[in-house]
Scaffold this motif. Structure first.
Motif, short mmCIF file in Angstrom:
data_model
loop_
_atom_site.label_atom_id
_atom_site.label_comp_id
_atom_site.label_asym_id
_atom_site.label_seq_id
_atom_site.Cartn_x
_atom_site.Cartn_y
_atom_site.Cartn_z
N LEU A 243 -20.67 44.88 -103.08
CA LEU A 243 -20.96 45.43 -101.76
C LEU A 243 -21.28 46.93 -101.86
O LEU A 243 -22.21 47.42 -101.22
CB LEU A 243 -19.78 45.19 -100.82
CG LEU A 243 -20.00 45.47 -99.35
CD1 LEU A 243 -21.10 44.60 -98.78
CD2 LEU A 243 -18.71 45.24 -98.58
N SER A 244 -20.55 47.64 -102.70
CA SER A 244 -20.80 49.07 -102.90
C SER A 244 -22.15 49.31 -103.56
O SER A 244 -22.91 50.19 -103.14
CB SER A 244 -19.70 49.69 -103.75
OG SER A 244 -18.46 49.54 -103.13
N LEU A 245 -22.46 48.54 -104.60
CA LEU A 245 -23.74 48.70 -105.28
C LEU A 245 -24.91 48.37 -104.36
O LEU A 245 -25.92 49.07 -104.35
CB LEU A 245 -23.79 47.83 -106.54
CG LEU A 245 -22.89 48.29 -107.69
CD1 LEU A 245 -22.93 47.27 -108.84
CD2 LEU A 245 -23.31 49.66 -108.18
N LEU A 246 -24.76 47.30 -103.57
CA LEU A 246 -25.81 46.94 -102.61
C LEU A 246 -26.00 48.05 -101.59
O LEU A 246 -27.14 48.40 -101.24
CB LEU A 246 -25.46 45.62 -101.91
CG LEU A 246 -26.47 45.12 -100.88
CD1 LEU A 246 -27.79 44.80 -101.54
CD2 LEU A 246 -25.92 43.91 -100.16
N SER A 247 -24.92 48.64 -101.13
CA SER A 247 -25.01 49.74 -100.16
C SER A 247 -25.72 50.95 -100.77
O SER A 247 -26.56 51.58 -100.11
CB SER A 247 -23.62 50.16 -99.69
OG SER A 247 -22.98 49.09 -99.03
N ILE A 248 -25.41 51.27 -102.02
CA ILE A 248 -26.06 52.40 -102.68
C ILE A 248 -27.56 52.14 -102.84
O ILE A 248 -28.38 53.02 -102.59
CB ILE A 248 -25.39 52.68 -104.05
CG1 ILE A 248 -23.99 53.25 -103.82
CG2 ILE A 248 -26.23 53.65 -104.88
CD1 ILE A 248 -23.15 53.35 -105.08
N VAL A 249 -27.91 50.93 -103.23
CA VAL A 249 -29.32 50.58 -103.38
C VAL A 249 -30.06 50.72 -102.05
O VAL A 249 -31.16 51.29 -101.98
CB VAL A 249 -29.48 49.15 -103.96
CG1 VAL A 249 -30.89 48.65 -103.84
CG2 VAL A 249 -29.02 49.13 -105.41
N VAL A 250 -29.46 50.22 -100.97
CA VAL A 250 -30.09 50.31 -99.65
C VAL A 250 -30.24 51.78 -99.24
O VAL A 250 -31.30 52.18 -98.75
CB VAL A 250 -29.28 49.52 -98.61
CG1 VAL A 250 -29.75 49.83 -97.20
CG2 VAL A 250 -29.39 48.02 -98.88
N LEU A 251 -29.21 52.59 -99.44
CA LEU A 251 -29.28 54.01 -99.08
C LEU A 251 -30.39 54.74 -99.83
O LEU A 251 -31.18 55.47 -99.24
CB LEU A 251 -27.94 54.69 -99.35
CG LEU A 251 -26.82 54.43 -98.37
CD1 LEU A 251 -25.50 55.00 -98.89
CD2 LEU A 251 -27.14 55.01 -97.01
N VAL A 252 -30.46 54.52 -101.14
CA VAL A 252 -31.48 55.19 -101.95
C VAL A 252 -32.87 54.70 -101.59
O VAL A 252 -33.81 55.49 -101.43
CB VAL A 252 -31.19 54.99 -103.46
CG1 VAL A 252 -32.35 55.46 -104.32
CG2 VAL A 252 -29.91 55.70 -103.85
N LEU B 121 -25.52 55.04 -90.59
CA LEU B 121 -24.88 54.37 -89.46
C LEU B 121 -25.19 52.88 -89.43
O LEU B 121 -24.30 52.05 -89.23
CB LEU B 121 -25.33 55.03 -88.14
CG LEU B 121 -24.76 54.44 -86.87
CD1 LEU B 121 -23.25 54.60 -86.83
CD2 LEU B 121 -25.40 55.12 -85.66
N VAL B 122 -26.44 52.52 -89.67
CA VAL B 122 -26.84 51.12 -89.69
C VAL B 122 -26.10 50.37 -90.79
O VAL B 122 -25.62 49.25 -90.58
CB VAL B 122 -28.38 50.99 -89.87
CG1 VAL B 122 -28.79 49.55 -90.09
CG2 VAL B 122 -29.10 51.59 -88.68
N LEU B 123 -25.96 50.99 -91.95
CA LEU B 123 -25.28 50.36 -93.07
C LEU B 123 -23.79 50.17 -92.79
O LEU B 123 -23.22 49.12 -93.12
CB LEU B 123 -25.48 51.19 -94.34
CG LEU B 123 -25.09 50.54 -95.65
CD1 LEU B 123 -25.91 49.28 -95.89
CD2 LEU B 123 -25.29 51.50 -96.80
N ILE B 124 -23.17 51.15 -92.17
CA ILE B 124 -21.75 51.02 -91.82
C ILE B 124 -21.55 49.86 -90.84
O ILE B 124 -20.65 49.04 -91.01
CB ILE B 124 -21.21 52.33 -91.24
CG1 ILE B 124 -21.08 53.36 -92.35
CG2 ILE B 124 -19.86 52.12 -90.55
CD1 ILE B 124 -20.77 54.76 -91.85
N THR C 215 -22.32 46.42 -92.72
CA THR C 215 -21.27 45.99 -93.65
C THR C 215 -19.98 45.64 -92.92
O THR C 215 -19.26 44.74 -93.33
CB THR C 215 -21.00 47.06 -94.73
OG1 THR C 215 -20.73 48.32 -94.10
CG2 THR C 215 -22.17 47.19 -95.68
N SER C 216 -19.69 46.36 -91.84
CA SER C 216 -18.50 46.03 -91.05
C SER C 216 -18.61 44.65 -90.43
O SER C 216 -17.66 43.86 -90.48
CB SER C 216 -18.29 47.08 -89.94
OG SER C 216 -18.06 48.34 -90.49
N VAL C 217 -19.78 44.35 -89.87
CA VAL C 217 -20.01 43.03 -89.27
C VAL C 217 -19.96 41.95 -90.35
O VAL C 217 -19.35 40.89 -90.17
CB VAL C 217 -21.35 43.01 -88.51
CG1 VAL C 217 -21.75 41.60 -88.11
CG2 VAL C 217 -21.26 43.91 -87.27
N ALA C 218 -20.58 42.22 -91.50
CA ALA C 218 -20.58 41.25 -92.60
C ALA C 218 -19.16 40.98 -93.10
O ALA C 218 -18.78 39.82 -93.34
CB ALA C 218 -21.46 41.74 -93.74
#
Length: 167
Positions: A19-28, A49-52, A55-58
């Motif tokens: 989940l962390s790696l996916l979030s980093i990839v999306v951010l970059v 904000l969209v990512l938070i 991921t919270s909903v997921a």
């Protein structure tokens, strides 16, 4: 550090890591796309904000706390807590560390303020910064908040998205 990482690699939760790696990839990826198409788009997507939210909903709908054993924040109380005076009996034990934190926080904040002033061609009053920094840390202490200070990473991120300071 590397020895510690390899010694404790077995305790890594694979789900949290993915989940962390996916979030980093999306951010970059979104940051690069925002920079590439900056002229064509009028509003920059607040991907943080969209990512938070996503991921919270997921995490909520996938029930990751119980299925995968991931730690979640849990219930967050509404409103502000009642103000209380900080315990003065621990002051002798923490005064040197608190002074160090305050000094480093103020110096970092002042350096970033002066850097912004130079970049955007305005002046910074050191005394006003000192007063603002002090009040922004004294008042929240009655609500047991953590000390605040400027952050170079946050400032660099804001500059990269086109944010400007108030003049």
């Amino acid at each position: 550090i590397y020895a510690y990482i390899f010694e404790n690699i077995g305790s890594v939760q694979l789900e949290a890591l993915l989940l962390s790696l996916l979030s980093i990839v999306v951010l970059v990826l979104v940051k690069e796309l925002n920079e590439k198409f900056q002229r064509n788009i009028k509003v920059v997507l607040p991907i943080d904000l969209v990512l938070i939210i996503a991921t919270s909903v997921a995490c909520y709908y996938a029930d990751m706390e119980y299925v995968y054993g991931l730690e979640v924040v849990g219930h967050i109380p509404e409103g502000l807590p009642s103000p209380k005076t900080p315990p003065m009996n621990i002051l002798p034990e923490v005064v040197t560390e608190a002074f160090g934190v305050a000094l480093v926080g103020y110096v970092a904040s002042l350096a970033l303020a002066q850097g912004s002033a130079k970049k955007f061609k305005y002046t910074v009053d050191d005394n006003q910064e000192f007063l603002a920094h002090g009040l922004s840390n004294v008042i929240p202490s009655f609500f047991f908040c953590i000390p605040s200070a400027a952050a170079m990473g946050r400032t660099a991120l804001l500059y990269s998205t086109g944010a400007k300071t108030q003049v």
